[in-house]
Scaffold this motif. Structure first.
Motif, PDB file in Angstrom:
ATOM      1  N   GLU A 153      54.026  86.904  43.095  1.00 52.49           N
ATOM      2  CA  GLU A 153      54.434  85.724  43.715  1.00 52.49           C
ATOM      3  C   GLU A 153      54.369  85.033  44.650  1.00 52.49           C
ATOM      4  O   GLU A 153      54.047  84.294  45.843  1.00 52.49           O
ATOM      5  N   THR A 154      55.630  85.748  45.136  1.00 53.63           N
ATOM      6  CA  THR A 154      56.292  85.608  46.198  1.00 53.63           C
ATOM      7  C   THR A 154      55.875  86.370  47.401  1.00 53.63           C
ATOM      8  O   THR A 154      55.461  85.806  48.557  1.00 53.63           O
ATOM      9  N   CYS A 155      54.984  87.103  46.950  1.00 58.13           N
ATOM     10  CA  CYS A 155      54.249  87.631  48.287  1.00 58.13           C
ATOM     11  C   CYS A 155      52.810  87.363  48.806  1.00 58.13           C
ATOM     12  O   CYS A 155      51.730  87.381  48.723  1.00 58.13           O
ATOM     13  N   ILE A 179      68.380  91.391  46.099  1.00 62.85           N
ATOM     14  CA  ILE A 179      66.519  91.151  46.761  1.00 62.85           C
ATOM     15  C   ILE A 179      66.441  91.405  48.327  1.00 62.85           C
ATOM     16  O   ILE A 179      66.795  90.549  48.936  1.00 62.85           O
ATOM     17  N   ALA A 180      65.358  92.453  48.933  1.00 64.65           N
ATOM     18  CA  ALA A 180      65.447  92.212  50.388  1.00 64.65           C
ATOM     19  C   ALA A 180      64.188  92.042  50.339  1.00 64.65           C
ATOM     20  O   ALA A 180      63.546  92.475  49.545  1.00 64.65           O
ATOM     21  N   ALA A 234      61.390  83.108  51.806  1.00 64.75           N
ATOM     22  CA  ALA A 234      60.336  84.356  50.714  1.00 64.75           C
ATOM     23  C   ALA A 234      62.061  85.003  49.809  1.00 64.75           C
ATOM     24  O   ALA A 234      61.999  85.035  48.560  1.00 64.75           O
ATOM     25  N   CYS A 235      62.822  85.037  50.599  1.00 62.64           N
ATOM     26  CA  CYS A 235      64.302  85.711  49.694  1.00 62.64           C
ATOM     27  C   CYS A 235      64.421  84.482  48.460  1.00 62.64           C
ATOM     28  O   CYS A 235      65.277  84.613  47.554  1.00 62.64           O
ATOM     29  N   ARG A 236      64.864  83.484  49.355  1.00 65.89           N
ATOM     30  CA  ARG A 236      65.107  81.679  49.049  1.00 65.89           C
ATOM     31  C   ARG A 236      64.809  81.637  47.595  1.00 65.89           C
ATOM     32  O   ARG A 236      65.015  81.875  46.567  1.00 65.89           O
TER      33      ARG A 236
END
Lengths: 81, 147, 147, 81
Positions: free
Chosen positions: B64-66, B92-93, B105-107
């Protein structure tokens, strides 16, 4: 028909159980299962309103119909991170 | 890549997972065990996961993030078991060409992780213990055969 | 704390600077030397600083960030000298009680660093070198003795 | 009166100089200094429009009046990070 139950967090502590099997009738929905669980595990009754259910690793709504050999998770509100 | 582990999380190892010479900006989020919760001193913390499902949900979170941001590399790891104060519970990196995307994206990933991944934590105080008040994950309605 | 260094930046050492048992969320930003710039392959990068002034500006940046967000710990370090591909040029670690603040503060710090800290970088290509197009820092007007 | 100049980045390369001293008259402003610099360092003339100036580690506007022993930095557009 039977399904496998998985208990987590507080529910695992209260039932003293990690896993259990339960017989269900055909066309049993998650909502119906809640009543079965309340009957079988009296000391989690007050929590069952806030429990989420998973079927085979996916969150499931209360109107989902269970199938034979489903793995059903009883999930208290999550608090990861 | 995503992982669920009972071993101590090494931030060096986490950052190695997002090494890439084509990325300019890396954002790392670390969740650590705090020494207090709502004013009460905490001694340690236990993390329990529905392992099989958590792995599925972590993989979905990654995908989902990607999909939402131009992520070059992402690594998400969640710890389980008994953690001492200061230990890392989640890392999370995210590596992106542009830092703005890496931050967003990290958030997103950590916010969403807390809403979707079946993990529970319990706080240990000097005089007792308590499960942390959690959130009820959103459930998509079962698609009724209504057509 | 802020630092300007010609030595390789260790992310472990950076994170140690923001260790604190009272913080729950840590956000780390890393800038790394990319292998391309506007489509051209880059071999290495040189960073030059006006050291005395950069230290002053980094300290101001730290103070400004801590004024805007409830920061528990912050560490900002900028590298100088010749850097190989993948090496860390800048690292900013922020620890806050709440992750939302840590993300916002870290993002602010790196954005502002690029606008205020006197550092210049030069890219080395296989067939030459070029100073990177920079930004003109904002200058407050000299307060005229007009009262 | 004299001030110390510091050159950075491209300006350091073009002048071949890191530091220099320059004599100025009283009430010389940064703007006036730019003309002195253009006279003394012809090959940075075309860059002087984009140069920022610092006085004793603080960015200075062009109307700032220089004082004896100021350290003045000639700063190309910055590109840290």
């Amino acid at each position: 028909m039977k399904i496998k139950l998985r208990f987590f967090g507080q529910l695992k502590e209260l039932t003293g159980t990690e896993e259990a099997e339960i017989q269900i009738k055909e066309n049993t929905r998650v909502e119906d299962l809640i009543w079965l669980l309340g009957e079988r595990y009296p000391n989690i009754r007050e929590f069952l309103n806030h429990v989420s259910f998973s079927i085979d690793n996916e969150y499931a709504s209360k109107d989902t119909v269970l199938a034979d050999n489903n793995e059903v998770g009883l999930l208290p509100p999550i608090s990861g991170g | 890549m995503v992982e669920l582990t009972s071993k101590k999380i090494s931030t060096d190892a986490v950052l190695e997972q997002v090494e890439a010479h084509s990325t300019g900006g890396v954002v790392l989020f670390l969740g650590r065990v705090r020494d207090h919760a709502e004013g009460r001193p905490v001694n340690k913390m236990a993390y329990e996961a529905y392992a099989e499902m958590a792995k599925v949900k972590l993989a979905e979170l990654e995908a989902e993030t990607c999909q939402k941001w131009p992520v070059k590399k992402i690594y998400i790891v969640h710890r389980t078991g008994l953690l001492e104060l200061g230990e890392v519970s989640v890392a999370i990196a995210v590596a992106c060409a542009h830092r703005k995307d890496a931050f967003a994206a990290c958030r997103y990933a950590i916010d969403r992780l807390k809403e979707t991944v079946p993990v529970w934590k319990k706080e240990y105080f000097s005089d007792g213990e308590a499960w942390v008040k959690g959130v009820v994950p959103e459930v998509k309605k079962a698609t009724p055969s209504s057509q």
